[in-house]
Design a protein around this motif. Structure first.
Motif, mmCIF file in Angstrom:
data_model
loop_
_atom_site.group_PDB
_atom_site.id
_atom_site.type_symbol
_atom_site.label_atom_id
_atom_site.label_comp_id
_atom_site.label_asym_id
_atom_site.label_seq_id
_atom_site.Cartn_x
_atom_site.Cartn_y
_atom_site.Cartn_z
ATOM 1 N N ASP A 92 0.866 -1.149 -0.050
ATOM 2 C CA ASP A 92 0.165 -0.053 0.036
ATOM 3 C C ASP A 92 0.820 1.241 0.035
ATOM 4 N N ASP A 93 1.927 1.177 0.718
ATOM 5 C CA ASP A 93 2.978 2.327 0.750
ATOM 6 C C ASP A 93 3.460 2.592 -0.664
ATOM 7 N N LEU A 94 4.066 1.686 -1.146
ATOM 8 C CA LEU A 94 4.625 1.751 -2.240
ATOM 9 C C LEU A 94 3.585 2.178 -3.622
ATOM 10 N N SER A 95 2.396 1.538 -3.533
ATOM 11 C CA SER A 95 1.191 1.942 -4.436
ATOM 12 C C SER A 95 0.890 3.535 -4.454
ATOM 13 N N ASN A 96 0.587 3.866 -3.115
ATOM 14 C CA ASN A 96 0.526 5.400 -3.239
ATOM 15 C C ASN A 96 1.677 6.302 -3.453
ATOM 16 N N ALA A 97 3.001 5.762 -3.042
ATOM 17 C CA ALA A 97 4.213 6.782 -3.277
ATOM 18 C C ALA A 97 4.501 6.729 -4.846
ATOM 19 N N SER A 98 4.551 5.531 -5.303
ATOM 20 C CA SER A 98 4.958 5.613 -6.811
ATOM 21 C C SER A 98 4.346 6.297 -7.778
ATOM 22 N N GLU A 99 3.297 6.857 -7.500
ATOM 23 C CA GLU A 99 2.303 7.629 -8.593
ATOM 24 C C GLU A 99 2.279 6.933 -10.054
ATOM 25 N N LEU A 100 2.318 5.643 -9.950
ATOM 26 C CA LEU A 100 2.198 4.888 -11.191
ATOM 27 C C LEU A 100 0.573 4.677 -11.707
ATOM 28 N N PHE A 101 -0.153 4.921 -10.625
ATOM 29 C CA PHE A 101 -1.503 4.311 -10.846
ATOM 30 C C PHE A 101 -2.648 5.476 -10.819
ATOM 31 N N ILE A 102 -3.632 5.439 -11.493
ATOM 32 C CA ILE A 102 -4.885 6.329 -11.741
ATOM 33 C C ILE A 102 -5.531 6.304 -10.035
ATOM 34 N N ASP A 103 -5.543 5.273 -9.657
ATOM 35 C CA ASP A 103 -6.207 4.814 -8.278
ATOM 36 C C ASP A 103 -5.453 4.089 -7.659
ATOM 37 N N SER A 104 -4.414 4.357 -6.811
ATOM 38 C CA SER A 104 -3.677 3.533 -6.197
ATOM 39 C C SER A 104 -4.237 2.659 -5.025
ATOM 40 N N GLU A 105 -5.184 2.846 -4.700
ATOM 41 C CA GLU A 105 -6.098 1.833 -3.642
ATOM 42 C C GLU A 105 -7.051 1.006 -4.325
ATOM 43 N N ASP A 106 -7.059 1.085 -5.629
ATOM 44 C CA ASP A 106 -8.120 0.227 -6.457
ATOM 45 C C ASP A 106 -7.960 -1.129 -5.907
ATOM 46 N N PRO A 107 -8.915 -1.874 -5.169
ATOM 47 C CA PRO A 107 -8.897 -3.325 -4.959
ATOM 48 C C PRO A 107 -8.320 -4.179 -5.997
ATOM 49 N N ASP A 108 -8.776 -3.813 -7.483
ATOM 50 C CA ASP A 108 -8.278 -4.615 -8.594
ATOM 51 C C ASP A 108 -7.059 -4.883 -8.462
ATOM 52 N N LEU A 109 -6.302 -3.906 -8.376
ATOM 53 C CA LEU A 109 -4.581 -4.020 -8.513
ATOM 54 C C LEU A 109 -4.046 -5.193 -7.628
ATOM 55 N N ARG A 110 -4.963 -5.617 -6.518
ATOM 56 C CA ARG A 110 -4.369 -6.296 -5.406
ATOM 57 C C ARG A 110 -4.790 -7.927 -5.552
ATOM 58 N N ARG A 111 -5.780 -8.068 -6.675
ATOM 59 C CA ARG A 111 -6.140 -9.335 -7.048
ATOM 60 C C ARG A 111 -5.694 -9.933 -8.457
#
Length: 208
Positions: A92-111
């Motif tokens: 979660d930390d990297l997903s938010n900090a990376s700025e790679l994603f439209i929505d870094s908290e999207d559950p779809d990324l984690r599945r």
């Protein structure tokens, strides 16, 4: 498959540099190393704090002195439906900090089927953010007829923010195109062997 495709690059620096020019001309330069099952630090909280690693990894020193990398995940018959790993706070930390994603908290990324691309891409970006590299790109290589992987990478790409020069890129490279790049780089014999082994299905069709 990783060794058969990338092994010749490890044995021949000139071939490796020509291959890089074929698939990532903007990152071309002097190839410093080609390695397999590469991680900057398994379990290291600087990165993904887990065992995530790249199937193959090329380190490049560009003419302007910048240090770049190409990271590879290769799939042949895999389906992107492997057991999902335990979700870690570091993801979660990297997903938010990376700025790679439209929505870094999207559950779809984690599945499944995209969570492995997500973890590998974050690992790639974390190496840039840690100052190990100035630029890099993650390639997923799979046959065009591997529908599961092709759909998974296409789905993953819908989550990506617009590309930026300071961010690790992501490329879905068909195995057929990777083999063609190897031929153009200077090893047509190995390219023919790879085609016969992995992508030429005419012997199968002849039996049907």
């Amino acid at each position: 498959m990783a060794l058969n495709l990338m092994g010749p690059l490890k044995l021949d620096r000139g071939l490796a540099e020509a291959f890089v020019r074929e698939i990532a001309p903007d990152l071309a330069g002097r190839v410093c190393s080609v390695s397999f099952e590469h991680s900057p630090g398994r379990g290291d909280p600087t990165f993904t704090a887990d065992g995530t690693a790249f199937d193959a990894f090329i380190i490049i020193r560009q003419e302007d002195g910048r240090k770049a990398f190409l990271a590879f995940e290769l799939k042949y018959s895999e389906t992107c439906a492997e057991p999902e790993p335990r979700m870690r706070p570091r993801y979660d930390d990297l997903s938010n900090a990376s700025e790679l994603f439209i929505d870094s908290e999207d559950p779809d990324l984690r599945r499944n089927p995209v969570q492995q691309c997500w973890r590998l891409h974050m690992l790639a970006q974390s190496m840039i953010d840690a100052g190990l590299y100035d630029a890099g790109r993650l390639f997923v290589i799979a046959p065009r007829l591997n529908d599961q992987v092709q759909r998974a990478t296409a789905r993953y790409q819908t989550h990506l923010a617009p590309p930026r020069g300071d961010k690790a890129g992501f490329v879905n490279l068909a195995l057929e195109d990777a083999i063609a790049a190897l031929a153009l780089a200077g090893d047509p014999d190995q390219a023919r062997r790879l085609t016969a082994r992995y992508t030429d299905l005419s012997p199968v069709h002849a039996l049907i």
